[in-house]
Design an enzyme around this catalytic site. Structure first.
Site, PDB file in Angstrom:
ATOM      1  N   HIS A  75       0.837  -1.203   0.000  1.00  0.00           N
ATOM      2  CA  HIS A  75       0.000   0.000   0.000  1.00  0.00           C
ATOM      3  C   HIS A  75       0.873   1.254   0.000  1.00  0.00           C
ATOM      4  O   HIS A  75       0.671   2.165  -0.811  1.00  0.00           O
ATOM      5  CB  HIS A  75      -0.914  -0.025   1.234  1.00  0.00           C
ATOM      6  N   GLU A  76       1.850   1.304   0.909  1.00  0.00           N
ATOM      7  CA  GLU A  76       2.708   2.495   1.023  1.00  0.00           C
ATOM      8  C   GLU A  76       3.679   2.594  -0.147  1.00  0.00           C
ATOM      9  O   GLU A  76       3.930   3.687  -0.652  1.00  0.00           O
ATOM     10  CB  GLU A  76       3.442   2.493   2.358  1.00  0.00           C
ATOM     11  N   HIS A  79       2.085   4.244  -3.094  1.00  0.00           N
ATOM     12  CA  HIS A  79       2.054   5.713  -3.050  1.00  0.00           C
ATOM     13  C   HIS A  79       3.328   6.302  -3.667  1.00  0.00           C
ATOM     14  O   HIS A  79       3.265   7.251  -4.453  1.00  0.00           O
ATOM     15  CB  HIS A  79       1.892   6.215  -1.615  1.00  0.00           C
TER      16      HIS A  79
END
Length: 172
Positions: A75-76, A79
């Site tokens: 998820h990170e 980004h």
């Protein structure tokens, strides 16, 4: 802030694996970010785009290692990948944190459903609170908010009666 140390090599290896997976899928190289295991609060992780850093919550990592590796790390990393691929954008072209670009990276690069929040049990955070009251009810403020009130940096109000919250020190 200190960068990730060797005991957290698993986390660093997972970040690297996510970047390697993205590089294979997207056909280009990406620099590796600095990794910190020092987040506080309820968030499991965050990506700092301009400084190319990933921050993770040590308490949630410790309590949920498998899910952390499977969900939070990609998820990170997604980004950072979105920022590298599309930048911030302006106006109509603005790239939203969990917008279509991020969702496509989650699906097409990591083969994951693009979920924006985790469902970890937050009891492991063991956040202490302080009692406050307003005209209509009792409130529990986190230690962080309590300390801001004590230093004169913040004032909090009840959402219902709109009255200021007043500390109710416990008497023994």
């Amino acid at each position: 802030m200190t960068a990730l140390s060797s005991p957290d090599a698993l986390l660093a290896a997972r970040v690297d694996a996510c970047f390697s997976q993205a590089e294979a899928r997207l056909g280009r190289a990406f620099p590796r970010p600095r990794i910190y295991l020092n987040m506080r609060g309820r968030a499991a992780g965050s990506a700092r785009l301009q400084t190319w850093e990933l921050r993770f919550n040590p308490a949630l990592y410790e309590a949920n290692q498998l899910a952390f590796m499977d969900e939070v790390v990609p998820h990170e990393v997604a980004h950072l990948l979105v920022y590298a691929l599309w930048g911030e954008g302006r106006g109509k072209n603005r790239v939203l944190p969990h917008g279509r670009q991020w969702q496509s990276v989650m699906r097409e690069v990591f083969n994951l459903d693009p979920r924006t929040t985790h469902s970890f049990d937050l009891a492991v955070l063991n956040q202490n609170t302080q009692p406050y009251a307003c005209a209509c009810q009792q409130h529990q403020l986190s230690i962080r908010r309590h300390n801001k009130v004590q230093r004169g940096e913040a004032r909090y109000h009840c959402r219902r009666c709109r009255q200021p919250l007043v500390h109710q020190p416990e008497t023994n």
